[in-house]
Motif scaffolding. Sequence first.
Motif, PDB file in Angstrom:
ATOM      1  N   GLU A 230       0.824  -1.221   0.000  1.00 12.12           N
ATOM      2  CA  GLU A 230       0.000   0.000   0.000  1.00 12.12           C
ATOM      3  C   GLU A 230       0.863   1.279   0.000  1.00 12.12           C
ATOM      4  N   PRO A 231       1.871   1.380   0.877  1.00 16.16           N
ATOM      5  CA  PRO A 231       2.729   2.587   0.827  1.00 16.16           C
ATOM      6  C   PRO A 231       3.416   2.767  -0.524  1.00 16.16           C
ATOM      7  N   PHE A 232       3.825   1.648  -1.131  1.00 18.14           N
ATOM      8  CA  PHE A 232       4.473   1.751  -2.430  1.00 18.14           C
ATOM      9  C   PHE A 232       3.490   2.286  -3.480  1.00 18.14           C
ATOM     10  N   ALA A 233       2.257   1.776  -3.434  1.00 17.48           N
ATOM     11  CA  ALA A 233       1.239   2.248  -4.388  1.00 17.48           C
ATOM     12  C   ALA A 233       1.054   3.759  -4.241  1.00 17.48           C
ATOM     13  N   ARG A 234       1.032   4.240  -3.022  1.00 22.24           N
ATOM     14  CA  ARG A 234       0.847   5.669  -2.771  1.00 22.24           C
ATOM     15  C   ARG A 234       2.015   6.477  -3.340  1.00 22.24           C
ATOM     16  N   LEU A 235       3.235   6.067  -3.000  1.00 22.95           N
ATOM     17  CA  LEU A 235       4.421   6.774  -3.496  1.00 22.95           C
ATOM     18  C   LEU A 235       4.493   6.739  -5.016  1.00 22.95           C
ATOM     19  N   LYS A 236       4.115   5.577  -5.560  1.00 24.30           N
ATOM     20  CA  LYS A 236       4.241   5.440  -7.012  1.00 24.30           C
ATOM     21  C   LYS A 236       3.177   6.267  -7.734  1.00 24.30           C
ATOM     22  N   ASN A 237       1.960   6.349  -7.176  1.00 25.25           N
ATOM     23  CA  ASN A 237       0.932   7.197  -7.794  1.00 25.25           C
ATOM     24  C   ASN A 237       1.407   8.638  -7.910  1.00 25.25           C
ATOM     25  N   GLU A 238       2.018   9.096  -6.827  1.00 26.85           N
ATOM     26  CA  GLU A 238       2.521  10.472  -6.822  1.00 26.85           C
ATOM     27  C   GLU A 238       3.612  10.660  -7.876  1.00 26.85           C
ATOM     28  N   LEU A 239       4.523   9.686  -7.910  1.00 27.42           N
ATOM     29  CA  LEU A 239       5.599   9.737  -8.903  1.00 27.42           C
ATOM     30  C   LEU A 239       5.035   9.705 -10.318  1.00 27.42           C
ATOM     31  N   ASP A 240       4.072   8.809 -10.541  1.00 27.02           N
ATOM     32  CA  ASP A 240       3.488   8.677 -11.882  1.00 27.02           C
ATOM     33  C   ASP A 240       2.895   9.994 -12.371  1.00 27.02           C
ATOM     34  N   ARG A 241       2.233  10.712 -11.467  1.00 24.09           N
ATOM     35  CA  ARG A 241       1.662  12.009 -11.871  1.00 24.09           C
ATOM     36  C   ARG A 241       2.767  12.971 -12.297  1.00 24.09           C
ATOM     37  N   ILE A 242       3.846  13.013 -11.514  1.00 26.05           N
ATOM     38  CA  ILE A 242       4.958  13.918 -11.847  1.00 26.05           C
ATOM     39  C   ILE A 242       5.580  13.533 -13.190  1.00 26.05           C
ATOM     40  N   LEU A 243       5.814  12.215 -13.366  1.00 20.91           N
ATOM     41  CA  LEU A 243       6.435  11.764 -14.613  1.00 20.91           C
ATOM     42  C   LEU A 243       5.527  12.040 -15.811  1.00 20.91           C
ATOM     43  N   ALA A 244       4.235  11.691 -15.675  1.00 22.87           N
ATOM     44  CA  ALA A 244       3.298  11.888 -16.789  1.00 22.87           C
ATOM     45  C   ALA A 244       3.250  13.368 -17.175  1.00 22.87           C
ATOM     46  N   ASP A 245       3.186  14.236 -16.182  1.00 18.70           N
ATOM     47  CA  ASP A 245       3.198  15.682 -16.467  1.00 18.70           C
ATOM     48  C   ASP A 245       4.462  16.097 -17.206  1.00 18.70           C
ATOM     49  N   PRO A 262      16.401   1.029 -16.239  1.00 15.50           N
ATOM     50  CA  PRO A 262      15.863  -0.056 -17.078  1.00 15.50           C
ATOM     51  C   PRO A 262      14.951  -1.030 -16.321  1.00 15.50           C
ATOM     52  N   PHE A 263      15.221  -1.245 -15.028  1.00 14.01           N
ATOM     53  CA  PHE A 263      14.411  -2.184 -14.247  1.00 14.01           C
ATOM     54  C   PHE A 263      13.584  -1.498 -13.155  1.00 14.01           C
ATOM     55  N   PHE A 264      13.569  -0.172 -13.159  1.00 15.65           N
ATOM     56  CA  PHE A 264      12.874   0.575 -12.100  1.00 15.65           C
ATOM     57  C   PHE A 264      13.345   0.113 -10.726  1.00 15.65           C
ATOM     58  N   GLN A 265      14.666  -0.040 -10.603  1.00 18.39           N
ATOM     59  CA  GLN A 265      15.206  -0.438  -9.299  1.00 18.39           C
ATOM     60  C   GLN A 265      15.801   0.759  -8.571  1.00 18.39           C
ATOM     61  N   ARG A 266      15.882   1.898  -9.260  1.00 18.13           N
ATOM     62  CA  ARG A 266      16.346   3.128  -8.605  1.00 18.13           C
ATOM     63  C   ARG A 266      15.283   4.199  -8.728  1.00 18.13           C
ATOM     64  N   THR A 267      15.232   5.074  -7.740  1.00 13.91           N
ATOM     65  CA  THR A 267      14.245   6.153  -7.738  1.00 13.91           C
ATOM     66  C   THR A 267      14.512   7.127  -8.870  1.00 13.91           C
ATOM     67  N   PRO A 268      13.484   7.455  -9.648  1.00 14.98           N
ATOM     68  CA  PRO A 268      13.678   8.496 -10.661  1.00 14.98           C
ATOM     69  C   PRO A 268      14.173   9.790 -10.017  1.00 14.98           C
ATOM     70  N   LEU A 269      14.897  10.564 -10.797  1.00 14.37           N
ATOM     71  CA  LEU A 269      15.600  11.707 -10.221  1.00 14.37           C
ATOM     72  C   LEU A 269      14.691  12.877  -9.844  1.00 14.37           C
ATOM     73  N   VAL A 270      13.370  12.683  -9.992  1.00 13.66           N
ATOM     74  CA  VAL A 270      12.482  13.821  -9.724  1.00 13.66           C
ATOM     75  C   VAL A 270      12.551  14.319  -8.281  1.00 13.66           C
ATOM     76  N   TYR A 271      12.895  13.449  -7.348  1.00 19.85           N
ATOM     77  CA  TYR A 271      12.985  13.906  -5.960  1.00 19.85           C
ATOM     78  C   TYR A 271      14.429  14.173  -5.545  1.00 19.85           C
ATOM     79  N   ASP A 272      15.324  13.939  -6.465  1.00 20.18           N
ATOM     80  CA  ASP A 272      16.719  13.952  -6.047  1.00 20.18           C
ATOM     81  C   ASP A 272      17.204  15.372  -5.825  1.00 20.18           C
ATOM     82  N   LEU A 273      18.146  15.465  -4.920  1.00 26.84           N
ATOM     83  CA  LEU A 273      18.714  16.757  -4.588  1.00 26.84           C
ATOM     84  C   LEU A 273      20.200  16.607  -4.840  1.00 26.84           C
ATOM     85  N   ASP A 274      20.803  17.640  -5.404  1.00 25.14           N
ATOM     86  CA  ASP A 274      22.227  17.552  -5.680  1.00 25.14           C
ATOM     87  C   ASP A 274      22.998  17.738  -4.379  1.00 25.14           C
TER      88      ASP A 274
END
Length: 559
Positions: A230-245, A262-274
């Motif tokens: 369930e927590p993963f579904a929540r986090l992923k829904n949020e990510l999906d909206r950001i990516l789709a946009d 390639p395998f979705f084993q790492r978090t997309p960089l949308v939340y990443d901070l340098d």
Amino acid sequence: MEKSSILTVFIVLIIFLFGCGNIAKEQQLEQFIDIHVAKVEPLSTQANLAYWDASTTGKPEDYERVNKLQLEIRQIYNNPLEFAFLKEIKESGRINNAKLARQLDKLYYAYLRNQIEPELLKKLVDADNKVQEKYNTFRGTIDGKKVTMSDIYTILTTEKNLRKRELAWRASKQVGDVIFDDLIELVKLRNEAARKVGFNNYHTLSIVTGEQSVEELDRIFDELDGLTSEPFARLKNELDRILADSYGIAVEDLMPWHYHDPFFQRTPLVYDLDLDIYYKDQDVKELAQKYYAGIGLPVDDILARSDLYDREGKYPHAFSFEGDRNGDVRILCNLQNTERWMETILHELGHAVYSKYHDRKEPWLLREPAHSFTTEAIAMFFGRLSRNAAWMEAMLGLSESQRVKIEQVSEKYLRFQQVLFARWAMVMYNFEKQLYSNPDQDLNTLWWDLVEKYQFIKRPNGPVDAGWASKLHFTTAPCYYHNYMLGELLASQLHNHIVHNVLMLESDKDVSYVCRKEVGDFIRKKVFEPGAVYHWSEMIRRATGEPLRPKYFIEQFVQ
Ligand SMILES: [Zn+2]
């Protein structure tokens, strides 16, 4: 004689006979161990040192020396008569001395793994080399042009053109179809070897000789599934909206190539901070040295022996190295002052202090980590700190406002990364289990069934290919992936225990262990010093008062 005295004599006699039997067996085993260690210890030290030379120079002759020595060691464990001796002793149940029994287990499984007839072994080595050679020399193509994996990563993390993304993603998987037949052949040969020593398949053999059980792993992964779904579904829904946009498409149209890995084993960089900006004017080596000294686990001797900076011909990644189980511990890195290398040096030094602090009075065979995943857990425990805002504040002298800024992004990133990795590890574990239980089934469909089930990612339209086989671990590190997840679970369980029972804190908010010597003392006494004197599950129970549980990982990252 009275009945009762006859009985007494009888009992004494039984104790005497069995007692002597046990002592005799224990003496035989002790002799065996002495002779065995006298052979294996110098050989493995030589092999280790040769490996160090090979990794630091890159010279083919050094690599040849490593192969030759490793083969010599393998031949020792291949000996069927010695295995029969160990098997007989193990099955007699007459080893009462706990440390002898542990050494017997270690030896028994090491020999068991290597009981492969020369002919089958040759076939296995050949099949293995064939897959690896094809894998290493293959380059995926985009529109007919060859690309490297680093080209592919660049496209997947930056490209907005959807067609280019799809082609890059597909290019990363092309090697799967190329090696598929050879890999299945290898899987079947591994199964054949496992059946010859009484296992139903190679997956079971690997788990059992690694002193784990399939039932226990199933239980842990099922529990983890329930707790993260369930927590993963929540986090992923949020990510999906950001990516789709960001691509200007609908969420329903997101496909595997829209994620950044390639395998979705790492978090997309949308939340990443340098975080590199905080490390670029620092010296990551000095930071690590200062930090470990502060918790009472000094690493000056390790660093003095280590090979830390980039050089032509040198192995480009990082590892921790133990020469002789007598204190010759080193690390190899290619340090730069970046967050990634901060994490890496903390991680590798975690492995290194584990080895350094084994109690050298313990027998040679037990002077190693309780399990490969327990040393991974320690490395992760320390490696996680490079993104920990409180740690960065204390070690880098950041301001309060800088800390808050890092905290906001970094915590979210870390949480997502951990939950994501757990879901991905479930795909790997369950797929491999089924791969070995029936290599002839429709594996390509099975792969996507599991990806949909655990990662919530849609399979592409049309027939599915063997893209899964592009994951190198299936070839080079079979049936091992679950250990990375167990390492994460143990790192969290140790963290929880230290926060509440060593530092006596209410919560782990802002905990960084900086300058807390009692943290180092605890880990050294409870984890490092005993080495493999206890089975890993017993070591964890003694250290934390509980068996290994997913609960604390969930508390740290999911709730
Ligand atoms: Zn590691």
